[in-house]
Design an enzyme around this catalytic site. Structure first.
Site: not given
Length: 329
Positions: A295, A275, A246
């Protein structure tokens, strides 16, 4: 029965089928599949959320937040399925108070994320893509020697790989690290028994010893911003930091400062706290020892198919009175 998927594009950009959800509800509720309404939205902004979720029995979300204020406006809602492992985007306390069950999807991407950890690490070790580009631009053809390299080449065997957080993904990463001939140490709140070949140490010991530090812990109030100036100061200056967990685990400005000042040898990231990130994000700076990917460690089709299958199983279990993967604060 009505299911609303608030932000389905990341999980299913078109190569999977939502029919597995319809089938799970129909089977569990004993109703024809035609009576199960599935509405999938690619993305949902804050202004549209209430209107789209109004009247839904089941809402599925990946990263679209469901606050207490929003939940109180959805009287029909009885179940929230988070299409991810992390579930901090839902106000779980409010959901519980309103009698709404919240589940997540753990474990679906352990193999994929572990593999990606080493994709990042090997990219840092060898810069394969940079050398491929150089060769295709004529760099090899112009060389007087049979071999050349544009960056230092790093061997992993014999180095120490440190894992912070030893859950499913941490365990998979340990297996791969040992396969590369690395010594593996781990720091975790609960030390498991019978883990041959892994040495469990305190976090400070891990930071002092590890050549690679890989983060595999959840984002909580305790872990938020844990990778800060003090944390980095306990690491070797030659160490590499990897985060596929994370983004909020990092104090990102202090990590960027440490990299720029030579207090970290490499920073390899697949996640950021915001993000998508703003263009001015401190960890989007051009730097040869920094790798940032969007990601994507979870995103193989196989892993996404597993995620969807587990999400369907979660709904089926809930509707048959035996809920699984229920999350609590």
């Amino acid at each position: 029965m009505r299911i609303v998927i608030l932000d389905g594009h990341a999980l299913n950009p078109g190569d999977l089928s939502w029919d597995v959800l319809r089938a799970a509800v129909a089977e569990a509720a004993g109703i024809p599949a035609a009576e199960v309404q599935v509405e999938a939205y690619a993305r949902t902004n804050r202004e549209d959320m209430e209107a789209r979720a109004q009247g839904a029995d089941i809402v599925l979300t990946n990263k679209t937040p469901l606050s207490a204020e929003t939940l109180r406006k959805l009287p029909s809602l009885r179940y929230i399925g988070v299409l991810a492992t992390g579930y901090d985007i839902v106000d779980v306390d409010a959901a519980q108070a309103l009698g709404i069950t919240v589940t997540n999807v753990p474990g679906y991407g352990a193999d994929n994320v572990a593999q990606f950890v080493f994709a990042l690490l090997l990219a840092w070790c060898h810069r394969v893509e940079a050398h491929d580009r150089s060769v295709k631009r004529g760099g090899w053809s112009r060389q007087p020697d049979f071999s050349y390299w544009l960056s230092p080449q790093t061997e992993l065997a014999g180095r120490t790989f440190g894992i912070i957080g030893y859950g499913q993904i941490g365990r998979k990463v340990a297996v791969l690290a040992r396969a590369f001939g690395m010594d593996v140490i781990a720091s975790t709140r609960t030390v498991p028994e019978g883990e041959a070949g892994i040495r469990f140490v305190s976090q400070d010991e891990l930071l002092a010893e590890a050549d690679v530090v890989s983060l595999h812990c959840p984002l909580t109030e305790e872990t938020r911003g844990m990778v800060n100036r003090s944390f980095i100061g306990k690491m070797k200056r030659t160490a590499v930091l990897i985060n596929t967990s994370r983004g909020g685990l990092l104090h990102e400005q202090e990590v960027a400062d440490a990299l720029r000042e030579g207090r970290l040898c490499g920073v390899l990231l697949d996640v950021l706290a915001e993000e998508p990130p703003p263009a001015s994000h401190p960890l989007l700076m051009p730097h040869q020892r920094l790798i940032v990917t969007p990601h994507m460690a979870w995103a193989s089709q196989a892993a996404r198919q597993r995620l969807l299958a587990i999400a369907a199983d979660n709904i089926r279990a809930y509707l048959t009175g035996s809920p699984q993967h229920v999350v609590h604060r």
